[in-house]
Design a protein around this motif. Structure first.
Motif, PDB file in Angstrom:
ATOM      1  N   ASN A  85     137.932 -26.411   2.730  1.00 50.91           N
ATOM      2  CA  ASN A  85     139.234 -26.900   3.347  1.00 50.91           C
ATOM      3  C   ASN A  85     140.150 -25.737   2.857  1.00 50.91           C
ATOM      4  N   GLY A  86     140.977 -25.403   3.956  1.00 47.55           N
ATOM      5  CA  GLY A  86     142.171 -24.157   3.372  1.00 47.55           C
ATOM      6  C   GLY A  86     141.496 -22.746   3.059  1.00 47.55           C
ATOM      7  N   GLY A  87     140.093 -22.899   3.229  1.00 42.93           N
ATOM      8  CA  GLY A  87     139.781 -21.548   3.032  1.00 42.93           C
ATOM      9  C   GLY A  87     139.095 -21.023   1.891  1.00 42.93           C
ATOM     10  N   GLY A  88     139.253 -21.993   0.787  1.00 38.39           N
ATOM     11  CA  GLY A  88     138.906 -21.725  -0.598  1.00 38.39           C
ATOM     12  C   GLY A  88     137.609 -22.525  -1.022  1.00 38.39           C
ATOM     13  N   VAL A  89     137.094 -22.144  -1.993  1.00 39.26           N
ATOM     14  CA  VAL A  89     135.831 -22.756  -2.540  1.00 39.26           C
ATOM     15  C   VAL A  89     136.144 -24.140  -3.012  1.00 39.26           C
ATOM     16  N   PRO A  90     135.658 -25.239  -2.404  1.00 35.44           N
ATOM     17  CA  PRO A  90     136.011 -26.513  -2.946  1.00 35.44           C
ATOM     18  C   PRO A  90     135.869 -26.833  -4.470  1.00 35.44           C
ATOM     19  N   ASP A  91     136.694 -27.629  -4.912  1.00 37.48           N
ATOM     20  CA  ASP A  91     136.616 -28.115  -6.556  1.00 37.48           C
ATOM     21  C   ASP A  91     135.125 -28.480  -6.857  1.00 37.48           C
ATOM     22  N   GLY A  92     134.676 -27.921  -7.841  1.00 37.42           N
ATOM     23  CA  GLY A  92     133.391 -28.540  -8.495  1.00 37.42           C
ATOM     24  C   GLY A  92     132.008 -27.932  -7.606  1.00 37.42           C
ATOM     25  N   LEU A  93     132.352 -27.041  -6.987  1.00 31.53           N
ATOM     26  CA  LEU A  93     131.049 -26.571  -6.084  1.00 31.53           C
ATOM     27  C   LEU A  93     130.964 -24.962  -6.180  1.00 31.53           C
ATOM     28  N   ALA A  94     131.717 -24.429  -7.384  1.00 34.55           N
ATOM     29  CA  ALA A  94     131.521 -23.100  -7.015  1.00 34.55           C
ATOM     30  C   ALA A  94     130.318 -22.546  -7.465  1.00 34.55           C
ATOM     31  N   HIS A  95     129.471 -23.245  -8.224  1.00 30.24           N
ATOM     32  CA  HIS A  95     128.232 -22.793  -8.847  1.00 30.24           C
ATOM     33  C   HIS A  95     127.045 -23.517  -7.882  1.00 30.24           C
ATOM     34  N   HIS A  96     127.464 -24.011  -6.934  1.00 30.40           N
ATOM     35  CA  HIS A  96     126.515 -24.839  -5.992  1.00 30.40           C
ATOM     36  C   HIS A  96     126.098 -23.608  -4.789  1.00 30.40           C
ATOM     37  N   PRO A  97     125.022 -23.583  -4.303  1.00 27.27           N
ATOM     38  CA  PRO A  97     124.620 -22.710  -3.234  1.00 27.27           C
ATOM     39  C   PRO A  97     125.547 -23.088  -1.988  1.00 27.27           C
ATOM     40  N   VAL A  98     126.099 -21.651  -1.586  1.00 29.01           N
ATOM     41  CA  VAL A  98     126.755 -21.766  -0.248  1.00 29.01           C
ATOM     42  C   VAL A  98     125.995 -22.337   0.970  1.00 29.01           C
ATOM     43  N   THR A  99     126.654 -22.998   1.674  1.00 27.89           N
ATOM     44  CA  THR A  99     126.080 -23.473   2.920  1.00 27.89           C
ATOM     45  C   THR A  99     127.016 -23.295   4.151  1.00 27.89           C
ATOM     46  N   HIS A 100     126.456 -23.984   5.279  1.00 24.46           N
ATOM     47  CA  HIS A 100     127.299 -23.626   6.554  1.00 24.46           C
ATOM     48  C   HIS A 100     127.569 -22.311   6.966  1.00 24.46           C
ATOM     49  N   VAL A 101     126.631 -21.619   6.590  1.00 26.81           N
ATOM     50  CA  VAL A 101     126.595 -19.961   7.008  1.00 26.81           C
ATOM     51  C   VAL A 101     125.247 -19.955   7.816  1.00 26.81           C
ATOM     52  N   ASP A 102     125.687 -18.957   9.251  1.00 25.05           N
ATOM     53  CA  ASP A 102     124.475 -18.760   9.818  1.00 25.05           C
ATOM     54  C   ASP A 102     123.614 -17.619   9.442  1.00 25.05           C
ATOM     55  N   ARG A 103     122.645 -17.331  10.140  1.00 27.53           N
ATOM     56  CA  ARG A 103     121.679 -16.113   9.678  1.00 27.53           C
ATOM     57  C   ARG A 103     122.418 -14.711   9.633  1.00 27.53           C
ATOM     58  N   ASP A 104     123.315 -14.587  10.613  1.00 23.79           N
ATOM     59  CA  ASP A 104     123.981 -13.387  10.903  1.00 23.79           C
ATOM     60  C   ASP A 104     125.095 -13.210   9.699  1.00 23.79           C
ATOM     61  N   GLU A 105     125.882 -14.360   9.225  1.00 23.60           N
ATOM     62  CA  GLU A 105     126.650 -14.071   7.974  1.00 23.60           C
ATOM     63  C   GLU A 105     126.100 -14.184   6.851  1.00 23.60           C
ATOM     64  N   ALA A 106     124.798 -14.791   6.588  1.00 21.66           N
ATOM     65  CA  ALA A 106     124.037 -14.384   5.484  1.00 21.66           C
ATOM     66  C   ALA A 106     123.616 -13.184   5.161  1.00 21.66           C
ATOM     67  N   ALA A 107     123.031 -12.401   6.510  1.00 25.80           N
ATOM     68  CA  ALA A 107     122.881 -11.058   6.296  1.00 25.80           C
ATOM     69  C   ALA A 107     123.898 -10.056   6.166  1.00 25.80           C
ATOM     70  N   ALA A 108     125.227 -10.415   6.590  1.00 26.39           N
ATOM     71  CA  ALA A 108     126.412  -9.783   6.352  1.00 26.39           C
ATOM     72  C   ALA A 108     126.644  -9.615   4.997  1.00 26.39           C
ATOM     73  N   PHE A 109     126.513 -10.757   4.052  1.00 33.45           N
ATOM     74  CA  PHE A 109     126.886 -10.915   2.785  1.00 33.45           C
ATOM     75  C   PHE A 109     125.746  -9.878   2.139  1.00 33.45           C
ATOM     76  N   CYS A 110     124.675 -10.025   2.545  1.00 35.54           N
ATOM     77  CA  CYS A 110     123.700  -9.290   1.998  1.00 35.54           C
ATOM     78  C   CYS A 110     123.820  -7.854   1.837  1.00 35.54           C
ATOM     79  N   ALA A 111     124.295  -7.411   3.153  1.00 37.20           N
ATOM     80  CA  ALA A 111     124.584  -5.643   3.268  1.00 37.20           C
ATOM     81  C   ALA A 111     125.753  -5.580   2.639  1.00 37.20           C
TER      82      ALA A 111
END
Length: 474
Positions: free
Chosen positions: A303-329
């Motif tokens: 919400n608001g484009g920032g990491v939710p409180d308390g979830l900084a060290h949780h795995p990121v979710t709601h990312v599709d495969r292309d977005e995951a591949a873009a992060f990796c690159a």
């Protein structure tokens, strides 16, 4: 001189407050210099999984011409001691090595944070006194580093208790700890040693135990390990080596009631080249760095484009495969192939789960609660579920995208399934918190999803070719 060609095995220590020190009546015979017990906040940092070895220090000596340790006859590491912690090094020697390798000695606070975690435990593994499976104590010599997995600290570090005392950067000042009071400055006064050594008993290897030694002192039970900032590139995301070799991919059909699914057959051995894989799935905090750097879209649940409180060290979710591949690159890596993922989870023995054959239980996997009642957990929160190579969360927490198209077995990397060009479902691996049965957590379990899917229980981790990092000979 910096830029050392070392293969250093890091563990990330997350930011946060922790309890430092022990009050005299609170624990197992604490010393007066451990009081008062107080809270210290530290930023995220990296710390070597094990102490620096003779083999690693040999590279430093060869590159810089520094005097070798006195226990090396004719300046050569004694045969069979390559993987023992280097000892007979002064504080100045240890500090010079760390600078050459691109890091620093840990502060006393960083060292204790890595050993105690968030629960003020007495020893790195908890509150039970050490056994030979936890630590090298009460013996006559050091042992090779890292051989006592039962003694792992809360963030996966080994040999934080026993084996060799470890130099820290800190001058031995009284508590409470304050990094700005001069204790992290230059000086010839005693520096703090932590962790105890092979000569010590349970009291001296406690996580809060302190000892001071002059920086010019050299002894047979004193070594060190390396610390570094967390960083934002792949090197700061805790990559572990997975060696080259064969992996048994899939399962042959089993008797009625067995867990095998048709898409796991036929079972076949596949050769996999050496590669590196992040120890845990990518976190919201790490993905946030990517979003800020690239202007990419934030996951929909931020919400608001920032990491939710308390979830900084949780795995990121709601990312599709292309977005995951873009992060990796962006981070200098790529998504793992399906075969690499299963090799990292399964090792060489075709085990059912990353930890072995035992059924899932407490400390092994975040799973079994369903999508309605479950949720992600901080990455690495299930240390007993580690794979043969130390990878965490390979079962449960989140399903993980891989680069591979969902096609029948046998697996072949040259049949088009790794091209990424066809409009076809891709493979997910590992199960998640929403998985209701243990079958979903098996190393061989495959699931299919269209690459555009975004879900609360799907994340990913980063792979990288092993050839991109230089190795040192043992």
């Amino acid at each position: 001189m910096t830029g050392a060609p070392l293969a250093l095995d890091w563990r990330l220590v997350p930011a946060g407050p922790f309890t430092m020190g022990s009050d005299p009546a609170a624990e197992h015979a604490p010393d007066a210099d451990e009081a008062p017990r107080h809270t210290v906040y530290l930023d995220t940092f990296r710390l070597g999984r094990t102490p620096v070895t003779n083999a690693q220090y040999r590279s430093f000596v060869a590159a810089t011409g520094r005097r070798p340790p006195a226990c090396w006859p004719d300046g050569v590491v004694p045969k069979g001691r390559e993987l023992h912690p280097v000892t007979y090094v002064s504080w100045h020697d240890a500090d010079a090595f760390c600078g050459w390798a691109g890091g620093a000695l840990p502060t006393e606070a960083q060292w204790e944070r890595a050993a105690r975690g968030d629960d003020a435990r007495t020893w790195p593994w908890g509150d039970r006194p050490p056994t030979s499976g936890h630590a090298v104590t009460g013996v006559e010599d050091t042992r090779p580093v890292g051989g006592r997995r039962e003694g792992a600290g809360p963030f996966g570090h080994l040999d934080l208790a026993g084996n060799a005392w470890e130099w820290t950067s800190s001058l031995r000042h009284a508590y409470p700890y304050d990094s700005n009071d001069g204790r992290e400055a230059e000086g010839d006064a005693a520096r703090v040693l932590r962790g105890g050594a092979f000569i010590h008993g349970p009291g001296d290897v406690r996580s809060s135990s302190r000892f001071g030694m002059l920086p010019g002192a050299i002894d047979h039970y004193v070594g060190f390990r390396l610390a570094a900032p967390a960083g934002l590139d792949v090197d700061g995301i805790d990559l572990l080596d997975v060696p080259a070799g064969r992996v048994v991919l899939g399962n042959d059909p089993r008797p009625a009631g067995g867990p095998t699914r048709p898409d796991e057959a036929p079972q076949a051995a596949v050769d996999v080249a050496a590669f590196e894989l992040t120890a845990t799935p990518v976190t919201n905090e790490q993905y946030g760095a990517f979003v800020r750097a690239t202007g990419g879209a934030a996951p929909t649940h931020w919400n608001g484009g920032g990491v939710p409180d308390g979830l900084a060290h949780h795995p990121v979710t709601h990312v599709d495969r292309d977005e995951a591949a873009a992060f990796c690159a962006w981070a200098g890596g790529r998504l793992p192939t399906e075969a690499e993922w299963e090799k990292g989870a399964r090792g060489l023995d075709a085990r059912r789960y990353p930890w072995g054959e035992d059924e899932p239980g407490a400390g092994r996997a975040n799973a079994g609660r369903g999508a309605r009642h479950g949720g992600t957990a901080p990455v690495g929160a299930s240390p007993s579920g580690a794979s043969p190579y130390g990878l965490l969360d390979m079962a449960g927490n989140v399903w993980e995208w891989v680069s591979t198209a969902y096609r029948p077995y046998p697996y072949r990397s040259d049949d088009g399934r790794e091209d990424g060009s066809a409009a076809e479902p891709g493979v997910l691996r590992g199960g998640s918190f929403a998985s209701l049965t243990a079958s979903h957590l098996r190393c061989a379990r495959r699931s299919a999803s269209w690459p555009g899917r975004r879900s609360a229980h799907i994340g990913f981790r980063v792979a990288r070719d092993a050839t991109r990092r230089e190795k040192i000979a043992a």
